[in-house]
Design an enzyme around this catalytic site. Structure first.
Site, PDB file in Angstrom:
ATOM      1  N   GLY A  31       0.812  -1.215   0.000  1.00  0.00           N
ATOM      2  CA  GLY A  31       0.000   0.000   0.000  1.00  0.00           C
ATOM      3  C   GLY A  31       0.843   1.261   0.000  1.00  0.00           C
ATOM      4  N   HIS A  34       2.072   4.802  -4.993  1.00  0.00           N
ATOM      5  CA  HIS A  34       2.564   5.973  -5.728  1.00  0.00           C
ATOM      6  C   HIS A  34       2.689   5.576  -7.199  1.00  0.00           C
ATOM      7  CE1 HIS A  34       6.344   3.817  -5.594  1.00  0.00           C
ATOM      8  NE2 HIS A  34       6.262   3.763  -4.270  1.00  0.00           N
ATOM      9  N   HIS A  37       4.061   2.131  -8.156  1.00  0.00           N
ATOM     10  CA  HIS A  37       3.113   1.009  -8.093  1.00  0.00           C
ATOM     11  C   HIS A  37       2.158   1.040  -9.290  1.00  0.00           C
ATOM     12  CE1 HIS A  37       3.890   1.523  -3.624  1.00  0.00           C
ATOM     13  NE2 HIS A  37       4.154   0.240  -3.799  1.00  0.00           N
ATOM     14  N   GLY A 147       8.882  -4.379  -8.581  1.00  0.00           N
ATOM     15  CA  GLY A 147       9.697  -3.228  -8.958  1.00  0.00           C
ATOM     16  C   GLY A 147      11.189  -3.518  -8.824  1.00  0.00           C
ATOM     17  N   LYS A 149      13.316  -1.308  -8.129  1.00  0.00           N
ATOM     18  CA  LYS A 149      13.928  -0.473  -7.090  1.00  0.00           C
ATOM     19  C   LYS A 149      14.402  -1.365  -5.933  1.00  0.00           C
ATOM     20  CE  LYS A 149      11.724   2.158  -4.086  1.00  0.00           C
ATOM     21  NZ  LYS A 149      12.278   1.856  -2.750  1.00  0.00           N
ATOM     22  N   ASP A 150      13.581  -2.361  -5.629  1.00  0.00           N
ATOM     23  CA  ASP A 150      13.973  -3.338  -4.604  1.00  0.00           C
ATOM     24  C   ASP A 150      14.681  -4.485  -5.319  1.00  0.00           C
ATOM     25  OD1 ASP A 150      12.630  -2.127  -2.247  1.00  0.00           O
ATOM     26  OD2 ASP A 150      10.867  -2.423  -3.491  1.00  0.00           O
ATOM     27  N   GLN A 153      15.263  -7.824  -3.508  1.00  0.00           N
ATOM     28  CA  GLN A 153      13.978  -8.521  -3.385  1.00  0.00           C
ATOM     29  C   GLN A 153      13.591  -9.135  -4.725  1.00  0.00           C
ATOM     30  OE1 GLN A 153      10.384  -7.010  -1.261  1.00  0.00           O
ATOM     31  NE2 GLN A 153       9.690  -6.421  -3.292  1.00  0.00           N
ATOM     32  N   VAL A 176      10.495   4.091 -11.160  1.00  0.00           N
ATOM     33  CA  VAL A 176       9.934   5.385 -11.567  1.00  0.00           C
ATOM     34  C   VAL A 176      10.543   6.454 -10.665  1.00  0.00           C
ATOM     35  CG1 VAL A 176       7.797   6.703 -11.887  1.00  0.00           C
ATOM     36  CG2 VAL A 176       7.806   4.240 -12.287  1.00  0.00           C
ATOM     37  N   ARG A 187       8.134   5.409   1.350  1.00  0.00           N
ATOM     38  CA  ARG A 187       8.792   6.039   2.495  1.00  0.00           C
ATOM     39  C   ARG A 187       9.169   7.499   2.218  1.00  0.00           C
ATOM     40  NH1 ARG A 187      10.826   0.476   3.299  1.00  0.00           N
ATOM     41  NH2 ARG A 187      10.102  -0.208   5.346  1.00  0.00           N
TER      42      ARG A 187
HETATM   43  O1  PAF Z   1       7.866  -4.721  -2.083  1.00  0.00           O
HETATM   44  C1  PAF Z   1       6.926  -4.810  -1.261  1.00  0.00           C
HETATM   45  O2  PAF Z   1       6.055  -3.938  -1.157  1.00  0.00           O
HETATM   46  C2  PAF Z   1       6.854  -6.016  -0.325  1.00  0.00           C
HETATM   47  O3  PAF Z   1       8.117  -6.416   0.077  1.00  0.00           O
HETATM   48  C3  PAF Z   1       6.059  -7.197  -0.909  1.00  0.00           C
HETATM   49  C4  PAF Z   1       6.725  -7.756  -2.157  1.00  0.00           C
HETATM   50  C5  PAF Z   1       4.647  -6.754  -1.253  1.00  0.00           C
HETATM   51  C6  PAF Z   1       5.983  -8.335   0.114  1.00  0.00           C
HETATM   52  O4  PAF Z   1       5.369  -7.927   1.288  1.00  0.00           O
END
Ligand code: PAF
Length: 283
Positions: A31, A34, A37, A147, A149-150, A153, A176, A187
């Site tokens: 959530g 921006h 997303h 994304g 950016k992470d 991840q 973006v 954040r």
């Molecule tokens: O990138 C995020 O917002 C979170 O790490 C995700 C992938 C939704 C998992 O909670």
């Protein structure tokens, strides 16, 4: 847009759509949406006939001293944005719906979570992999967009999907940026006006490292990294890391070479706010 809070209902909706020959696109989020997303949403819509966005602030990926409690949760605004941008279903589960009280299993990630964010956020990627694994099993998407950016991840989820045979294609969402280069992030809304004017320095540093690294000179690149760190500290940033790593393994780079992929990644604190960003270098 349909809003679904239960796992049983989301499964029914997915089953209905798939039985009629449709494909499922998935955008998992926490959530505080921006434009970053929304670009993931657009990408999903372009690649599947039904797009499900999830909003779930996952407690298991926050450390004890991190911002789980104060993480922004502007749900009404998020719903309005998702409706406006054409999400088909919002999956909005409660913590109780996602997690039973007792948990006996957790993921161990080998190597890929040791560097970058994993170093100072122990357990973070285990939590991410746990929840994404659950979400994939619940939604069973054909494509899922994450994304870049992470980047750590992204790479870990890509591997997780492959190693655990999730029948999903992971699509990368390009970072973006604001006009001054700052990567969009939920954040960023924590930043004061003054911090906001300083924040693009991280991106500027990544660019200088990127340009030097493109010349394949590791000594000069390391010198630019060291100078950037000084610059960031002089400007009041606290550095978590500013590193050059291999794209595949996420391990530190010993030497630069042609026809390879590297990541220049940084994480800094501006006041209490932790910002991350990266650039991918293809030589
Ligand atoms: O990138 C995020 O917002 C979170 O790490 C995700 C992938 C939704 C998992 O909670």
């Amino acid at each position: 847009m349909e809003i679904i809070t239960s796992i049983a209902e989301i499964r029914k909706a997915v089953h209905r759509h798939r039985s009629s020959g449709g494909t499922i696109g998935f955008v998992p989020t926490m959530g505080a949406l921006h434009n970053g997303h929304l670009s993931l949403l657009a990408q999903s819509k372009a690649n599947a006939s039904l797009t499900i966005v999830s909003i779930f602030v996952n407690p298991t990926q926050f450390g004890p001293n991190e911002d789980f409690e104060r993480y922004p949760r502007p749900v009404e605004e998020d719903i309005a944005l998702l409706k406006h941008h054409g999400a088909d279903i919002l999956f909005l589960p409660s913590t109780e719906e996602m997690y039973t009280r007792d948990r006996y299993f957790h993921f161990e990630i080998i190597g890929m979570a040791d560097n970058l964010c994993g170093k100072t956020r122990p357990g973070h990627f285990q939590g991410v992999v746990q929840v994404v694994n659950k979400l994939f099993n619940i939604v069973r998407p054909d494509v899922a967009v994450f994304g870049l950016k992470d980047i750590q991840q992204y790479r870990i989820i890509e591997r997780m999907a492959e190693e655990f045979n999730h029948p999903v294609t992971i699509l990368p969402g390009v970072t973006v940026r604001e006009p001054d280069g700052l990567a969009m992030s939920s954040r960023n809304r924590y930043l004061t006006a003054e911090q906001r004017t300083q924040a693009p320095l991280l991106y500027q540093c990544l660019r200088s490292v990127f340009e030097m690294a493109a010349s394949l000179n590791i000594e000069k690149t390391n010198a630019v990294i060291a100078a950037c760190k000084q610059d960031l500290i002089r400007n009041g940033f606290k550095i978590d890391y500013l590193d050059l790593v291999e794209y595949g393994s996420l391990q530190p780079v010993e030497f630069l070479r042609a026809n390879a992929r590297f990541i220049i990644a940084g994480a800094v604190f501006v006041g209490k706010t932790r910002l991350i960003d990266n650039l991918i270098l293809e030589t």
